[in-house]
Scaffold this active site. Sequence first.
Site, PDB file in Angstrom:
ATOM      1  CG  HIS A 147      -1.875   1.149   1.261  1.00  0.00           C
ATOM      2  ND1 HIS A 147      -3.229   0.965   1.447  1.00  0.00           N
ATOM      3  CD2 HIS A 147      -1.709   2.484   1.136  1.00  0.00           C
ATOM      4  CE1 HIS A 147      -3.841   2.131   1.421  1.00  0.00           C
ATOM      5  NE2 HIS A 147      -2.936   3.086   1.234  1.00  0.00           N
ATOM      6  CG  HIS A 189      -0.804   7.064  -0.979  1.00  0.00           C
ATOM      7  ND1 HIS A 189      -2.038   7.209  -1.595  1.00  0.00           N
ATOM      8  CD2 HIS A 189      -1.041   6.385   0.171  1.00  0.00           C
ATOM      9  CE1 HIS A 189      -2.974   6.654  -0.837  1.00  0.00           C
ATOM     10  NE2 HIS A 189      -2.397   6.146   0.238  1.00  0.00           N
ATOM     11  CE  LYS A 234      -8.020   1.958  -0.790  1.00  0.00           C
ATOM     12  NZ  LYS A 234      -6.809   2.535  -0.269  1.00  0.00           N
ATOM     13  CG  HIS A 279     -10.051   4.248   3.230  1.00  0.00           C
ATOM     14  ND1 HIS A 279      -8.845   4.882   3.374  1.00  0.00           N
ATOM     15  CD2 HIS A 279     -10.829   4.713   4.238  1.00  0.00           C
ATOM     16  CE1 HIS A 279      -8.892   5.704   4.411  1.00  0.00           C
ATOM     17  NE2 HIS A 279     -10.087   5.611   4.956  1.00  0.00           N
ATOM     18  CG  HIS A 330      -4.933   2.066   5.633  1.00  0.00           C
ATOM     19  ND1 HIS A 330      -6.286   2.031   5.862  1.00  0.00           N
ATOM     20  CD2 HIS A 330      -4.780   2.794   4.506  1.00  0.00           C
ATOM     21  CE1 HIS A 330      -6.902   2.707   4.922  1.00  0.00           C
ATOM     22  NE2 HIS A 330      -6.005   3.171   4.084  1.00  0.00           N
ATOM     23  CG  ASP A 356      -1.679   4.789   4.084  1.00  0.00           C
ATOM     24  OD1 ASP A 356      -1.686   5.228   2.928  1.00  0.00           O
ATOM     25  OD2 ASP A 356      -2.502   5.143   4.951  1.00  0.00           O
TER      26      ASP A 356
HETATM   27  C1  NCD Z   1      -3.728   8.972   2.051  1.00  0.00           C
HETATM   28  C2  NCD Z   1      -3.290  10.029   1.056  1.00  0.00           C
HETATM   29  O1  NCD Z   1      -2.766  11.068   1.468  1.00  0.00           O
HETATM   30  O2  NCD Z   1      -3.438   9.826  -0.153  1.00  0.00           O
HETATM   31  N1  NCD Z   1      -3.783   9.570   3.350  1.00  0.00           N
HETATM   32  C3  NCD Z   1      -3.703   8.949   4.532  1.00  0.00           C
HETATM   33  O3  NCD Z   1      -3.879   9.605   5.565  1.00  0.00           O
HETATM   34  N2  NCD Z   1      -3.445   7.664   4.613  1.00  0.00           N
HETATM   35  C4  NCD Z   1      -5.018   8.380   1.652  1.00  0.00           C
HETATM   36  C5  NCD Z   1      -5.376   7.109   2.389  1.00  0.00           C
HETATM   37  O4  NCD Z   1      -4.758   6.073   2.213  1.00  0.00           O
HETATM   38  O5  NCD Z   1      -6.326   7.154   3.189  1.00  0.00           O
HETATM   39 ZN    ZN Z   2      -3.298   5.063   1.651  1.00  0.00          ZN
END
Ligand code: NCD
Ligand code: ZN
Length: 348
Positions: A13, A15, A99, A136, A174, A247
Amino acid sequence: MQQLTIRRPDDWHLHLRDEVVMQAVLPHSSSWCGRAIIMPNLVPPVTTPEMADKYRQRILAALPEGHNFTPLMVLYLTEATTPAEVRKGASDGIVTAVKLYPAGATTNSDSGVRDIEKVMPVLEEMAEIGLPLLVHGEVTDSDIDIFDREAVFIERVLAPLRKRLPELRIVFEHITTRQAAEFVLAGDDNLGATITPHHLLINRNAILAGGIKPHYYCLPVAKRESHRLALLEAVLADTKKVFLGTDSAPHLDPAKLQPCGCAGIFNAPNTLACLAQLFEAHDALDRLENFTSVYGPEFYRLPVNSDTITLIRHDTAQPAIAPVVTEEGPVTVFDPQIEIFWSIADNC
Ligand code: NCD
Ligand code: ZN
């Protein structure tokens, strides 16, 4: 000096964002991860296999030389997603998972799902072809306390969905609560969960005690200590149902440090060091590799990575990691609030 060599980890996971921020943060994952599940919540979101393929190519083009990293692409589920495009994206080898963001639950989730009935045909197709749904898991109702949103999601959405479509393979992403850990551990092999380093290391005091600390704010928000302990217990139980999803969610510091700051913790640079420290503290270094490198691929039905990386335990605590500088500004790295003696060996 102690060393620990483990199979190369993956991040289930992650970003990576896009453009200059991606350029700056990508090496902090591709230096230690073999593969990562790439979150699709860009602006606009990655809603078609074509968009996923283009995003994959942008990631590959941004990789530093010598980094052997495979981005695994995820489709952002909307109420307009069709079963046919999901099937094609999967059979073309572009889409590894889909997702589900409840609309409004987190960063860039406005195009997410409002009514689960509308996406049932897609979920049925996914169940048939064995494509994982990444969830999520938070309800968004304003009358539900933000610290309860995950537990309520289990009751209202996830448990009914599991009953209705038991063949659907689901990763509860998460997880942050005892209820989620118990639900996942009690489920069959079609249900797994990712756990982040920060939810294993901090509780909500980190965000709120002694002043408000935006760099500890993420979604789902960290809960009270008993929940952290339940997550830790699940990980230390060495079960194939839970695996690493960082995450890691970079936001430029100015976007976090303002009256309405963004949710997300950027932990890619020190994830492994933090985990080694935590596992060592629980005399469980022998279980680290399963969490970081074995149980994830097992759930995704992929081979484990064939190469290894080495972690080094220094005699002195390592300095905090400086913010990662992007062309648009700095991104602060997760501070685990404990001394870290571990680092990744330079030649990995
Ligand atoms: C994530 C993001 O910033 O894209 N933020 C977070 O707090 N984890 C989005 C997500 O996974 O919920
Ligand atoms: Zn995330």
